[in-house]
Design an enzyme around this catalytic site. Structure first.
Site, PDB file in Angstrom:
ATOM      1  N   SER A 193     -11.564  43.910  20.428  1.00 51.86           N
ATOM      2  CA  SER A 193     -10.468  44.424  21.251  1.00 51.86           C
ATOM      3  C   SER A 193      -9.158  44.096  20.567  1.00 51.86           C
ATOM      4  O   SER A 193      -9.053  43.069  19.876  1.00 51.86           O
ATOM      5  CB  SER A 193     -10.500  43.766  22.630  1.00 51.86           C
ATOM      6  OG  SER A 193      -9.299  44.030  23.326  1.00 51.86           O
ATOM      7  N   THR A 195     -11.696  34.519  22.557  1.00 51.09           N
ATOM      8  CA  THR A 195     -13.056  34.742  22.026  1.00 51.09           C
ATOM      9  C   THR A 195     -13.107  35.984  21.144  1.00 51.09           C
ATOM     10  O   THR A 195     -13.872  36.031  20.186  1.00 51.09           O
ATOM     11  CB  THR A 195     -14.105  34.851  23.154  1.00 51.09           C
ATOM     12  OG1 THR A 195     -13.698  35.864  24.089  1.00 51.09           O
ATOM     13  CG2 THR A 195     -14.265  33.523  23.873  1.00 51.09           C
ATOM     14  N   VAL A 251     -10.851  51.851  27.737  1.00 53.16           N
ATOM     15  CA  VAL A 251     -11.920  52.814  27.993  1.00 53.16           C
ATOM     16  C   VAL A 251     -12.357  52.772  29.459  1.00 53.16           C
ATOM     17  O   VAL A 251     -12.483  51.686  30.046  1.00 53.16           O
ATOM     18  CB  VAL A 251     -13.128  52.506  27.079  1.00 53.16           C
ATOM     19  CG1 VAL A 251     -14.225  53.548  27.276  1.00 53.16           C
ATOM     20  CG2 VAL A 251     -12.700  52.453  25.620  1.00 53.16           C
ATOM     21  N   ARG A 252     -12.655  53.934  30.031  1.00 53.31           N
ATOM     22  CA  ARG A 252     -13.118  54.040  31.416  1.00 53.31           C
ATOM     23  C   ARG A 252     -14.559  53.525  31.551  1.00 53.31           C
ATOM     24  O   ARG A 252     -15.523  54.246  31.284  1.00 53.31           O
ATOM     25  CB  ARG A 252     -13.060  55.502  31.881  1.00 53.31           C
ATOM     26  CG  ARG A 252     -11.666  56.023  32.127  1.00 53.31           C
ATOM     27  CD  ARG A 252     -11.666  57.420  32.715  1.00 53.31           C
ATOM     28  NE  ARG A 252     -12.242  58.422  31.835  1.00 53.31           N
ATOM     29  CZ  ARG A 252     -11.615  58.989  30.806  1.00 53.31           C
ATOM     30  NH1 ARG A 252     -10.373  58.658  30.520  1.00 53.31           N
ATOM     31  NH2 ARG A 252     -12.211  59.903  30.065  1.00 53.31           N
ATOM     32  N   THR A 253     -14.665  52.244  31.916  1.00 53.19           N
ATOM     33  CA  THR A 253     -15.962  51.605  32.204  1.00 53.19           C
ATOM     34  C   THR A 253     -15.712  50.653  33.368  1.00 53.19           C
ATOM     35  O   THR A 253     -14.583  50.543  33.852  1.00 53.19           O
ATOM     36  CB  THR A 253     -16.453  50.778  30.985  1.00 53.19           C
ATOM     37  OG1 THR A 253     -15.484  49.740  30.742  1.00 53.19           O
ATOM     38  CG2 THR A 253     -16.628  51.625  29.739  1.00 53.19           C
ATOM     39  N   ASP A 275     -30.442  38.161  26.860  1.00 52.96           N
ATOM     40  CA  ASP A 275     -29.221  37.587  27.417  1.00 52.96           C
ATOM     41  C   ASP A 275     -28.529  36.888  26.256  1.00 52.96           C
ATOM     42  O   ASP A 275     -29.002  35.851  25.776  1.00 52.96           O
ATOM     43  CB  ASP A 275     -29.588  36.587  28.521  1.00 52.96           C
ATOM     44  CG  ASP A 275     -28.359  35.912  29.118  1.00 52.96           C
ATOM     45  OD1 ASP A 275     -27.240  36.075  28.569  1.00 52.96           O
ATOM     46  OD2 ASP A 275     -28.512  35.210  30.127  1.00 52.96           O
ATOM     47  N   TYR A 279     -10.790  35.725  27.178  1.00 53.72           N
ATOM     48  CA  TYR A 279     -11.238  36.966  26.533  1.00 53.72           C
ATOM     49  C   TYR A 279     -10.570  37.124  25.170  1.00 53.72           C
ATOM     50  O   TYR A 279     -11.241  37.336  24.155  1.00 53.72           O
ATOM     51  CB  TYR A 279     -10.908  38.148  27.436  1.00 53.72           C
ATOM     52  CG  TYR A 279     -11.345  39.499  26.908  1.00 53.72           C
ATOM     53  CD1 TYR A 279     -12.664  39.921  27.036  1.00 53.72           C
ATOM     54  CD2 TYR A 279     -10.429  40.367  26.320  1.00 53.72           C
ATOM     55  CE1 TYR A 279     -13.062  41.169  26.565  1.00 53.72           C
ATOM     56  CE2 TYR A 279     -10.815  41.604  25.850  1.00 53.72           C
ATOM     57  CZ  TYR A 279     -12.138  42.009  25.974  1.00 53.72           C
ATOM     58  OH  TYR A 279     -12.529  43.249  25.513  1.00 53.72           O
ATOM     59  N   GLY A 280      -9.247  37.006  25.132  1.00 48.91           N
ATOM     60  CA  GLY A 280      -8.520  37.214  23.886  1.00 48.91           C
ATOM     61  C   GLY A 280      -8.879  36.176  22.831  1.00 48.91           C
ATOM     62  O   GLY A 280      -9.049  36.505  21.648  1.00 48.91           O
TER      63      GLY A 280
HETATM   64  P1  NAP Z   1     -18.756  46.695  30.838  1.00 47.79           P
HETATM   65  O1  NAP Z   1     -18.767  48.053  31.406  1.00 47.79           O
HETATM   66  O2  NAP Z   1     -18.260  45.559  31.649  1.00 47.79           O
HETATM   67  O3  NAP Z   1     -20.225  46.343  30.274  1.00 47.79           O
HETATM   68  C1  NAP Z   1     -20.457  45.081  29.719  1.00 47.79           C
HETATM   69  C2  NAP Z   1     -21.890  45.024  29.276  1.00 47.79           C
HETATM   70  O4  NAP Z   1     -22.118  43.707  28.713  1.00 47.79           O
HETATM   71  C3  NAP Z   1     -22.884  45.187  30.427  1.00 47.79           C
HETATM   72  O5  NAP Z   1     -24.023  45.882  29.960  1.00 47.79           O
HETATM   73  C4  NAP Z   1     -23.238  43.751  30.746  1.00 47.79           C
HETATM   74  O6  NAP Z   1     -24.514  43.596  31.361  1.00 47.79           O
HETATM   75  C5  NAP Z   1     -23.257  43.187  29.342  1.00 47.79           C
HETATM   76  N1  NAP Z   1     -23.298  41.733  29.325  1.00 47.79           N
HETATM   77  C6  NAP Z   1     -22.394  40.843  29.826  1.00 47.79           C
HETATM   78  N2  NAP Z   1     -22.835  39.595  29.624  1.00 47.79           N
HETATM   79  C7  NAP Z   1     -24.031  39.685  28.998  1.00 47.79           C
HETATM   80  C8  NAP Z   1     -24.983  38.755  28.507  1.00 47.79           C
HETATM   81  N3  NAP Z   1     -24.816  37.435  28.671  1.00 47.79           N
HETATM   82  N4  NAP Z   1     -26.086  39.225  27.870  1.00 47.79           N
HETATM   83  C9  NAP Z   1     -26.281  40.542  27.711  1.00 47.79           C
HETATM   84  N5  NAP Z   1     -25.439  41.476  28.169  1.00 47.79           N
HETATM   85  C10 NAP Z   1     -24.316  41.044  28.797  1.00 47.79           C
HETATM   86  O7  NAP Z   1     -17.873  46.661  29.491  1.00 47.79           O
HETATM   87  P2  NAP Z   1     -17.479  47.821  28.446  1.00 47.79           P
HETATM   88  O8  NAP Z   1     -16.153  48.348  28.833  1.00 47.79           O
HETATM   89  O9  NAP Z   1     -18.611  48.747  28.252  1.00 47.79           O
HETATM   90  O10 NAP Z   1     -17.243  46.924  27.160  1.00 47.79           O
HETATM   91  C11 NAP Z   1     -18.138  46.942  26.045  1.00 47.79           C
HETATM   92  C12 NAP Z   1     -17.454  46.244  24.894  1.00 47.79           C
HETATM   93  O11 NAP Z   1     -16.193  46.880  24.617  1.00 47.79           O
HETATM   94  C13 NAP Z   1     -17.114  44.778  25.154  1.00 47.79           C
HETATM   95  O12 NAP Z   1     -17.326  44.029  23.977  1.00 47.79           O
HETATM   96  C14 NAP Z   1     -15.633  44.815  25.506  1.00 47.79           C
HETATM   97  O13 NAP Z   1     -15.000  43.593  25.239  1.00 47.79           O
HETATM   98  C15 NAP Z   1     -15.166  45.928  24.597  1.00 47.79           C
HETATM   99  N6  NAP Z   1     -13.891  46.521  25.026  1.00 47.79           N
HETATM  100  C16 NAP Z   1     -13.828  47.283  26.144  1.00 47.79           C
HETATM  101  C17 NAP Z   1     -12.599  47.833  26.521  1.00 47.79           C
HETATM  102  C18 NAP Z   1     -12.466  48.713  27.735  1.00 47.79           C
HETATM  103  O14 NAP Z   1     -11.326  49.168  28.010  1.00 47.79           O
HETATM  104  N7  NAP Z   1     -13.539  49.011  28.471  1.00 47.79           N
HETATM  105  C19 NAP Z   1     -11.459  47.589  25.761  1.00 47.79           C
HETATM  106  C20 NAP Z   1     -11.547  46.803  24.608  1.00 47.79           C
HETATM  107  C21 NAP Z   1     -12.795  46.284  24.249  1.00 47.79           C
HETATM  108  P3  NAP Z   1     -24.676  43.471  32.987  1.00 47.79           P
HETATM  109  O15 NAP Z   1     -24.745  44.876  33.504  1.00 47.79           O
HETATM  110  O16 NAP Z   1     -25.959  42.715  33.125  1.00 47.79           O
HETATM  111  O17 NAP Z   1     -23.488  42.716  33.505  1.00 47.79           O
END
Ligand code: NAP
Length: 233
Positions: free
Chosen positions: A142, A160, A189-191, A63, A157-158
């Site tokens: 980001s 940090t 990204v599609r997540t 964590d 978010y921004g």
């Molecule tokens: P996501 O689908 O929300 O996944 C976030 C991941 O972070 C999950 O595995 C979550 O675990 C984990 N997490 C959150 N808090 C945590 C903690 N305290 N300790 C350990 N793990 C933790 O997000 P994503 O879209 O894959 O994003 C991944 C990265 O890309 C991030 O840094 C995000 O800021 C960056 N990003 C994403 C986008 C986008 O459009 N998706 C755009 C720009 C940047 P749990 O399952 O336990 O919650």
């Protein structure tokens, strides 16, 4: 004949989204992967999925919002003889409030995860990289963290992610040897975070991530990249 050493990569937040795909694609390049997640069950299932596909992936609880959890994970790995060559700081949370609607607790939780998380993992794993003379740090950021663009988007978010840019630049200037510290923007990204309407796939996001995690010795450091191209901080 002596081959090149098998490197080990560690990914935070590896149980879903970009982090999960990063674990898969890093393993596909031949790296050993430590998939970390804060939840034992979710992390175990994610690593089992990747192992069932044939990849060298182990799971460790981490964590990133807990200093104790990060230190304990690093100690377990060290006591098992696992050295981390590439660190991917991917875990993050995305509160959507505007600045004046952001409460203290939300800001604190976002700083703990998005900024202190990478701070803790760098402190845990970069000294070993320096001692071995090789390391790659990839901070998944980001364009919302862009100071040049005025830190657009949700406030905590921004802010940090902008601070993560500062962390990247500061650490990149402190390391020596073949240790590279870079940040990247995956785009929209599609997540779960990005939502179903996002135009980019996790595979597209991971191309630059894997490239930075496996850079050759003459590759860049102290940069922010999108689709392998440098972009303004
Ligand atoms: P996501 O689908 O929300 O996944 C976030 C991941 O972070 C999950 O595995 C979550 O675990 C984990 N997490 C959150 N808090 C945590 C903690 N305290 N300790 C350990 N793990 C933790 O997000 P994503 O879209 O894959 O994003 C991944 C990265 O890309 C991030 O840094 C995000 O800021 C960056 N990003 C994403 C986008 C986008 O459009 N998706 C755009 C720009 C940047 P749990 O399952 O336990 O919650």
């Amino acid at each position: 004949m002596v081959g090149s050493p098998v490197r080990t990569a560690l990914v935070t937040g590896g149980n879903r989204g970009i982090g999960f795909e990063a674990c898969r694609e890093l393993a596909m390049t031949g790296l050993r992967v430590v998939l970390t997640a804060r939840d034992q069950g979710r992390g175990t299932r994610a690593a089992e999925q990747l192992r069932s596909e044939g990849w060298d992936v182990r799971f460790e609880v981490m964590d990133v919002a807990s200093a104790e959890s990060v230190i304990a994970c690093a100690e377990r790995l060290a006591s098992n003889g696992v050295a981390i060559d590439a660190l991917v700081n991917n875990a993050a949370i995305y509160p959507t409030d505007r600045f004046l609607a952001t409460g203290e607790e939300t800001m604190r939780e976002t700083v703990e995860t998005n900024l202190l998380g990478p701070f803790r993992t760098c402190r845990a794993f970069v000294p070993g990289m320096l001692a071995r003379g090789y390391g790659r740090v990839v901070n998944v950021s980001s364009d919302i963290g862009s100071i040049n663009a005025g830190v657009p988007g949700p406030a905590a978010y921004g802010i940090t992610k902008a601070a993560l840019h500062a962390l990247t630049r500061r650490l990149a200037r402190e390391v020596r040897g073949d240790v590279k510290v870079n940040a990247m923007s995956p785009g929209w990204v599609r997540t779960d975070m990005g939502g179903a309407a996002a135009p980019r796939s996790v595979e597209q996001a991971c191309d630059t991530l894997v490239w930075l995690a496996t850079l050759p010795a003459d590759g860049p450091t102290d940069g922010l990249f999108f689709d392998r191209r440098p972009i303004p901080w």
